[in-house]
Design a protein around this motif. Structure first.
Motif, mmCIF file in Angstrom:
data_model
loop_
_atom_site.group_PDB
_atom_site.id
_atom_site.type_symbol
_atom_site.label_atom_id
_atom_site.label_comp_id
_atom_site.label_asym_id
_atom_site.label_seq_id
_atom_site.Cartn_x
_atom_site.Cartn_y
_atom_site.Cartn_z
ATOM 1 N N ILE A 300 -14.594 -17.544 15.616
ATOM 2 C CA ILE A 300 -15.801 -17.728 14.802
ATOM 3 C C ILE A 300 -15.925 -16.645 13.726
ATOM 4 O O ILE A 300 -17.014 -16.174 13.426
ATOM 5 N N CYS A 301 -14.797 -16.262 13.159
ATOM 6 C CA CYS A 301 -14.799 -15.283 12.075
ATOM 7 C C CYS A 301 -14.280 -15.919 10.797
ATOM 8 O O CYS A 301 -13.549 -16.910 10.828
ATOM 9 N N CYS A 302 -14.639 -15.310 9.663
ATOM 10 C CA CYS A 302 -14.268 -15.882 8.377
ATOM 11 C C CYS A 302 -12.913 -15.396 7.884
ATOM 12 O O CYS A 302 -12.343 -15.972 6.950
ATOM 13 N N SER A 303 -12.364 -14.315 8.481
ATOM 14 C CA SER A 303 -11.110 -13.747 8.010
ATOM 15 C C SER A 303 -10.429 -12.998 9.147
ATOM 16 O O SER A 303 -11.043 -12.680 10.177
ATOM 17 N N ASP A 304 -9.156 -12.698 8.948
ATOM 18 C CA ASP A 304 -8.425 -11.926 9.957
ATOM 19 C C ASP A 304 -9.021 -10.542 10.120
ATOM 20 O O ASP A 304 -9.070 -9.997 11.229
ATOM 21 N N ASN A 305 -9.459 -9.946 9.018
ATOM 22 C CA ASN A 305 -10.062 -8.617 9.085
ATOM 23 C C ASN A 305 -11.322 -8.633 9.946
ATOM 24 O O ASN A 305 -11.520 -7.759 10.810
ATOM 25 N N CYS A 306 -12.179 -9.638 9.720
ATOM 26 C CA CYS A 306 -13.413 -9.745 10.522
ATOM 27 C C CYS A 306 -13.082 -10.040 11.983
ATOM 28 O O CYS A 306 -13.764 -9.558 12.898
ATOM 29 N N LYS A 307 -12.036 -10.831 12.205
ATOM 30 C CA LYS A 307 -11.611 -11.157 13.570
ATOM 31 C C LYS A 307 -11.213 -9.886 14.322
ATOM 32 O O LYS A 307 -11.555 -9.708 15.501
ATOM 33 N N GLU A 308 -10.496 -8.990 13.656
ATOM 34 C CA GLU A 308 -10.080 -7.734 14.278
ATOM 35 C C GLU A 308 -11.287 -6.858 14.609
ATOM 36 O O GLU A 308 -11.362 -6.261 15.691
ATOM 37 N N ILE A 309 -12.247 -6.806 13.688
ATOM 38 C CA ILE A 309 -13.438 -5.983 13.913
ATOM 39 C C ILE A 309 -14.286 -6.555 15.052
ATOM 40 O O ILE A 309 -14.768 -5.815 15.919
ATOM 41 N N ALA A 310 -14.447 -7.879 15.056
ATOM 42 C CA ALA A 310 -15.287 -8.525 16.079
ATOM 43 C C ALA A 310 -14.683 -8.386 17.474
ATOM 44 O O ALA A 310 -15.400 -8.505 18.479
ATOM 45 N N ALA A 311 -13.377 -8.138 17.550
ATOM 46 C CA ALA A 311 -12.714 -7.989 18.843
ATOM 47 C C ALA A 311 -12.885 -6.595 19.436
ATOM 48 O O ALA A 311 -12.601 -6.371 20.614
ATOM 49 N N LEU A 312 -13.359 -5.669 18.631
ATOM 50 C CA LEU A 312 -13.558 -4.299 19.108
ATOM 51 C C LEU A 312 -14.763 -4.223 20.051
ATOM 52 O O LEU A 312 -15.677 -5.056 19.977
ATOM 53 N N PRO A 313 -14.820 -3.242 20.919
ATOM 54 C CA PRO A 313 -16.025 -3.033 21.739
ATOM 55 C C PRO A 313 -17.250 -2.881 20.841
ATOM 56 O O PRO A 313 -17.150 -2.340 19.730
ATOM 57 N N TYR A 314 -18.388 -3.334 21.339
ATOM 58 C CA TYR A 314 -19.596 -3.365 20.521
ATOM 59 C C TYR A 314 -19.942 -1.994 19.950
ATOM 60 O O TYR A 314 -20.333 -1.872 18.781
ATOM 61 N N GLU A 315 -19.801 -0.951 20.743
ATOM 62 C CA GLU A 315 -20.158 0.391 20.277
ATOM 63 C C GLU A 315 -19.263 0.825 19.118
ATOM 64 O O GLU A 315 -19.708 1.527 18.208
ATOM 65 N N GLU A 316 -17.990 0.419 19.147
ATOM 66 C CA GLU A 316 -17.089 0.742 18.035
ATOM 67 C C GLU A 316 -17.500 -0.018 16.774
ATOM 68 O O GLU A 316 -17.457 0.529 15.659
ATOM 69 N N GLN A 317 -17.885 -1.281 16.951
ATOM 70 C CA GLN A 317 -18.362 -2.071 15.797
ATOM 71 C C GLN A 317 -19.600 -1.414 15.200
ATOM 72 O O GLN A 317 -19.740 -1.307 13.968
ATOM 73 N N LYS A 318 -20.482 -0.984 16.083
ATOM 74 C CA LYS A 318 -21.732 -0.372 15.633
ATOM 75 C C LYS A 318 -21.444 0.921 14.864
ATOM 76 O O LYS A 318 -22.077 1.208 13.835
ATOM 77 N N ALA A 319 -20.461 1.695 15.331
ATOM 78 C CA ALA A 319 -20.098 2.945 14.671
ATOM 79 C C ALA A 319 -19.513 2.677 13.286
ATOM 80 O O ALA A 319 -19.770 3.421 12.334
ATOM 81 N N LEU A 320 -18.747 1.597 13.162
ATOM 82 C CA LEU A 320 -18.160 1.241 11.866
ATOM 83 C C LEU A 320 -19.229 0.854 10.852
ATOM 84 O O LEU A 320 -19.072 1.086 9.652
#
Length: 343
Positions: A300-320
């Motif tokens: 459910i992502c629009c790009s490979d880059n977003c797919k990689e980010i969405a696969a990270l643990p939530y806290e890592e996404q939040k830090a980014l």
């Protein structure tokens, strides 16, 4: 006294599932002079919070624009309350064709400069001098007339999945963008054509019809109650349905199917599809059309880059995301270079 929502969307969603009670999704609007929008906002919030109304409501000096989810068993309480407000008594309620207990997850009542962002200076024209309201039967009659120009007053991501046959569908991101474009395209027909407009529930046409009359259009009409009410009248009166595809709606359902036609395509593979999703990467959240196969492949992502980010643990996404403003893509509604098949 608490005058704002304290529960998260996930907490509210869990409560709604646990309750398992039927809810009605509906919308309404009214233009009226409100002297103290903040006081009116608080009055609405207190009353509606007590009967578990959820939704998104905008209040301004010019009126109210409301999209709501109301517990079915408390609908009469809700109706009695709004009928006690002088400019809302017997206001038309656009009740959804399809209902979902999770169409809205929070109650948000906000004070805004305008109830619809139209970019117009209302002091320069008579906003009460509106076009002629027509019901579904008269609307069908008008759009069958070769002397009629039919215009969709919605945005590109709305008309992309569904619209009336033969309608002009401006490729715009916002309502304010469409006003000048439509006038320029139709400037040769201000006196000799019927200008017939429609939108989701009617609110955009209320202001647009008055504006176009001010700009010299002689024969201006608008679909009463918009696509929502049109669909209801077509079903009730067994009229010919002139709408093809889905009607985009501004809640968690995202759309209501009006006809079985699929007129859009997956923005990633080009397969016929008319299902909108938001990119699962919360730093992106791009609204776009995605088929089931691409949703599974792309998580459910629009790009490979977003797919990689969405696969990270939530806290890592939040830090980014920390310290960064919202991506402009959030507001582009389907416009992104990563979408190969955006129309």
């Amino acid at each position: 006294m608490q005058l704002y929502n304290k529960l998260s969307a996930k907490e509210r969603e869990a409560l709604l599932e646990e309750a398992g009670e039927d809810r009605l999704t509906l919308s309404f609007y009214a233009y009226a002079k409100i002297g103290n929008p903040e006081l009116f906002r608080n009055h609405l919030y207190i009353a509606w919070d007590q009967i578990d109304v959820l939704g998104r409501i905008y209040v301004a000096h010019e009126g109210i624009n409301a999209q709501l989810s109301v517990p079915a068993k408390r609908f009469n309480e809700f109706k009695a309350f709004i009928d006690e407000i002088y400019f809302l008594e017997n206001v038309r309620l656009n009740i959804a064709i399809e209902h979902d207990i999770k169409s809205f997850l929070k109650l948000k009542v906000k004070v805004r400069t305008k109830i619809v962002a139209d970019g117009l200076n209302d002091e320069t024209f008579d906003v009460t001098n509106k076009g002629v309201h027509v019901d579904a039967s008269k609307f069908n009659e008008l759009i069958n007339d070769p002397n009629t120009v039919l215009v969709d007053m919605r945005n590109h991501y709305e008309s992309e999945i569904g619209h009336f046959q033969g309608a002009i569908t401006p490729d715009v991101d916002t309502f304010r963008d469409s006003l000048d474009i439509i006038e320029e395209d139709l400037k040769e027909h201000k006196e000799d054509k019927n200008l017939v407009m429609y939108c989701t529930g009617g609110i955009r046409c209320e202001k647009a019809s008055a504006y176009y009359k001010h700009r010299g259009f002689k024969n201006v009409y608008q679909l009463e109650g918009g696509i929502i009410e049109y669909t209801r009248q077509v079903e009730k009166q067994q009229l010919e349905n002139k709408f093809i595809g889905k009607n985009f709606v501004f809640d968690h359902r995202r759309s209501e199917r009006i006809s079985e036609d699929v007129i859009a395509q997956c923005h990633q593979c080009g397969k016929p599809c008319d299902t909108h999703v938001n990119c699962a990467n919360e730093a992106c959240h791009l609204l776009f059309i995605q088929c089931e196969e691409c949703a599974e492949k792309m998580n459910i992502c629009c790009s490979d880059n977003c797919k990689e980010i969405a696969a990270l643990p939530y806290e890592e996404q939040k830090a980014l995301r920390k310290g960064k403003g919202a991506s402009n893509k959030i507001f582009k509604k389907g416009r992104s270079e990563v979408l190969r098949f955006k129309q």
